[in-house]
Design an enzyme around this catalytic site. Structure first.
Site, PDB file in Angstrom:
ATOM      1  N   GLU A 145       0.817  -1.219   0.000  1.00 57.37           N
ATOM      2  CA  GLU A 145       0.000   0.000   0.000  1.00 57.37           C
ATOM      3  C   GLU A 145       0.847   1.264   0.000  1.00 57.37           C
ATOM      4  OE1 GLU A 145      -0.623  -2.624   1.909  1.00 57.37           O
ATOM      5  OE2 GLU A 145      -2.687  -3.244   1.517  1.00 57.37           O
ATOM      6  N   HIS A 187      -9.513  -4.477  10.997  1.00 57.89           N
ATOM      7  CA  HIS A 187     -10.158  -4.325   9.690  1.00 57.89           C
ATOM      8  C   HIS A 187     -11.411  -3.453   9.747  1.00 57.89           C
ATOM      9  CE1 HIS A 187      -7.458  -7.457   8.473  1.00 57.89           C
ATOM     10  NE2 HIS A 187      -8.028  -7.642   7.303  1.00 57.89           N
TER      11      HIS A 187
END
Ligand SMILES: Cc1ncc(C[n+]2csc(CCOP(=O)(O)OP(=O)(O)O)c2C)c(N)n1
Ligand SMILES: [Mg+2]
Lengths: 365, 327
Positions: free
Chosen positions: B60, B129
């Site tokens: 990322e 998450h």
């Protein structure tokens, strides 16, 4: 790139494996079967909606965790990613606490707070269970740093996937491990895919992923047949020895294969599609048939006269019964309550210390 | 008007913008060949090919930083975070590079990128998450933040975000992807919604419920029940974009009802609603007949346990109780 392949070497004869007693070998087989049955049972319960979120199954990769963990001594530690049930059972966590965690129950190993991706058992030198890809790799390094700092002869086995090797945190960790000679073993479980992306679409490398370690002056090695528990033990064993004797890191790459979808929420398990797209049914069948760690080891032990078909059936039966009992345990356990949300956030508050009583810690009404 | 899902609405926005501007491309993990982890980019790689829809390794920081750099040359990257939760891995690139390159260069450099993906709790995927970082993104001057609640808003705001010359953090929601709503037909012309314009999704006179993202639906559900069971009529104001923020619309509804409950999936500490509450007390203190109230997520990391996670997030029940407490 290492793809699962039969080895020409017979690893059962190497020193580390020759030293195993018949009882120990049966135990290793039993550990793999227990993982398989636990996860098969968990998947059934998932389909019955007894749990939510993700469930990443380890089925097909059992020899990696069981083989590696079998080499652990008192000062050796394990940490992994979210595909963590196999490692958890291998280090000796009970099926009950694991199944209860999947069910989100208070009796779960993380009191229902962590779920499938976040199993922990520090008392068994098992540090999780981590959901962020690559996030565990500096932590694994930290365990090694802690061991060296304390002057303990031990190592940290840090498992990661073939997709995780592309996270910056991992590369920074490799540099630190090489620079400071930390006794960490990075075990890349190369199952060929990160979700739907094959290794060749995700990684730039020369001959294999482990070889990247060479750039950091770190010794690396490869297990070609990760379904052969003996080969896993042999190669990981050498790395453990290096960590213990010389306090030096190693990067290992173990060729393995996952039979199920990335998570059971994925395409393979979706009734409408039933097709993953990124790999063929034939490919999965090929690995199931030829590289099943349990079938492979069973065959070897029968040949060695260590066990019999009947005994293996008994082992499986016992594992199925243990799984069923864990489902009953999980079913009958209570859920956490809304009050439980606010415990395990701050140690000082939980223990009602002066620090915990000073200043406001939570900002609900 | 035709009805499509929130997911399809976003997909249409990408498809149209890719065709309109050769500098627009999508990048992210599993966005191309796999059609997206949540199928938001379904079919786009097949249609537009490798150059316009790019699968990235799990890096990322690398691919988002790369997109920031490419945007300095005039490309318009639309980056998918499989979960917004993974912004943490790319945070330096987002905060220091996307957020500050324009300022640090005295305005010489633009950064027209979009970072998008789901940012929500409620799906039992655990604390790592389930982050909702719209408040965190909005604390960085230089970043814009958008949180659509409906299919229509998702499409109109996404098209605007892609055309915007500044970095836009676009927060979707896995629990909204499958919900249907009316969205104008592309045949009827280009459809966009400006950033910084809130939308009054229900009109009332007694209390103002102010929310963004899925919390708007919770507020609407609560408003329905309050009307049916208690005869209380609520304004439900959907902020749609957090930064820029439609201050006028907020002050207008407060002036009208004099009572406010803010509904916000953020944790309370410095959540978006904390900023709105500060704004209201600064600018509309005299309009208020009761203290501004908030319904936020319970102040702890997201729990996994499915039934308890439901309780951790704002619920219509909690909104109703708050409203009744100030009426
Ligand atoms: C930082 C981050 N990015 C993306 C994800 C989503 N994600 C979870 S698992 C996964 C694939 C990882 O593949 P690999 O490392 O090969 O491990 P495997 O699943 O094969 O065990 C992805 C992309 C994540 N959890 N964290
Ligand atoms: Mg993998």
């Amino acid at each position: 790139m290492p793809v699962l392949a039969e080895s020409t070497t017979d690893f059962s004869k190497t020193e580390i494996n020759a030293a195993l007693t018949a009882e120990q070998k049966r135990h290793l087989l039993r550990d793999m079967i227990r993982i398989r049955e636990f996860e098969t049972g968990a998947f059934e319960q998932y389909q019955k909606k007894k749990m939510g979120g993700f469930l990443h199954l380890y089925i097909g990769q059992e020899a990696v965790a069981v083989g590696s963990v079998s080499l652990m001594g008192d000062n050796d530690h394990v940490i992994t990613a979210y595909r963590d049930h196999g490692h958890a059972l291998a280090v000796g966590m009970g099926m009950d606490e694991c199944m209860a965690e999947l069910f989100g129950k208070r009796t779960g190993c993380s009191k229902g707070k962590g779920g499938s991706m976040h199993f922990f058992a520090p008392d068994k030198n098992y540090w999780g269970g981590h959901g962020i890809v690559g996030g565990q790799t500096p932590l694994g390094l930290g365990l090694a740093f802690g061991l060296k700092y304390k002057g303990l002869k031990g190592c940290s086995m840090c498992f990661l996937g073939d997709g995780a090797v592309n996270q910056g945190a991992y590369h920074e960790s490799l540099n630190l491990a090489g620079l400071w000679d930390l006794p960490v073993i990075y075990v890349i479980e190369n199952n060929g895919y990160s979700m739907g992306t094959s290794q060749k679409r995700s990684s730039a490398f020369n001959t294999c992923l482990a070889e990247r370690a060479a750039g950091y002056g770190i010794i690396w090695d490869v297990v070609r047949n990760g379904s052969d528990l003996y080969e896993v033990r042999e190669v990981v064993g050498r790395a453990v020895e290096r960590a213990h004797a010389e306090s030096r890191p190693t990067v290992l790459e173990i060729a393995t294969y996952r039979y199920e979808g990335h998570s059971v929420a994925d395409a393979k398990h979706n009734k409408q599609t039933l097709q993953e797209g990124y790999r063929t049914k034939d490919e999965i069948e090929h690995y199931r048939k030829n590289f099943d760690p349990i079938g492979n080891f069973s065959e070897k032990l029968i040949q060695e006269g260590v066990t019999t078909e009947d005994e293996i059936k008994e082992i499986r039966k016992a594992a199925v019964a243990e799984t069923r009992a864990s489902v009953t345990f999980a079913d009958q356990s209570a859920f956490p309550t809304a009050e439980d949300l606010l415990t395990d956030v701050y140690s000082e508050v939980d223990h009602n210390t002066l620090a915990g009583r000073t200043g406001r810690h939570f900002f609900n009404d | 008007m035709r009805t499509i899902t929130y997911r399809q609405a976003l997909n249409e926005a990408f498809d149209e913008e890719i065709q309109r501007d050769p500098n627009v491309f999508l990048i992210g993990e599993e966005v191309a060949e796999y059609d997206g982890a949540y199928k938001v980019t379904q079919g786009l790689w097949k249609k537009h090919g490798d150059k316009r829809v790019v699968d990235s390794p799990i890096s990322e920081s690398g691919f988002i930083g790369m997109a920031v750099g490419a945007s300095m040359l005039g490309l318009r990257p639309v980056c998918e975070l499989m979960f917004w939760s993974f912004y943490t891995v790319a945070w330096d690139q987002i905060a220091n590079n996307a957020g500050m390159v324009r300022y640090m260069s005295g305005g010489l450099i633009n950064c027209p990128i979009v970072i998008r993906g789901p940012a929500n709790g409620g799906t039992n995927v655990g604390a790592t998450h389930s982050h909702t970082p719209e408040n965190i993104m909005a604390t960085i001057p230089g970043l814009k933040v958008v949180c659509p609640a409906t299919a229509r808003d998702a499409k109109g705001l996404m098209k605007t975000a892609i055309r915007d010359n500044d970095p836009v953090m676009f927060m979707e929601n896995t629990m909204l992807y499958g919900l249907e709503g009316e969205v104008p037909d592309p045949a009827d012309g280009d459809f966009t919604i400006p950033l910084g314009v809130a939308d009054l999704k229900r009109e009332g006179v007694d209390v103002s419920l102010i929310a963004h993202g899925r919390s708007v639906l919770i507020a609407l559900e609560a408003a329905e029940i309050l009307s049916a069971e208690h005869g209380i009529e609520c304004d439900v104001l959907d902020l749609r974009s957090i930064r820029p923020l439609d201050e006028e619309a907020i002050l207008e509804t407060v002036a009208k009802t004099s009572r406010v409950v803010l509904v916000d999936e953020n944790k309370p500490f410095c959540g978006v609603s904390a900023q709105i509450a500060a704004l209201i007390q600064e600018k509309a203190f005299d309009d208020l007949d009761a203290p501004v109230q908030r319904v936020c997520s319970i102040d702890a990391p997201a729990i996994y346990s499915p039934p308890v996670e439901k309780e951790q997030l704002p619920t219509a029940r909690r909104v109703i109780d708050k409203v009744l407490s100030i009426i």
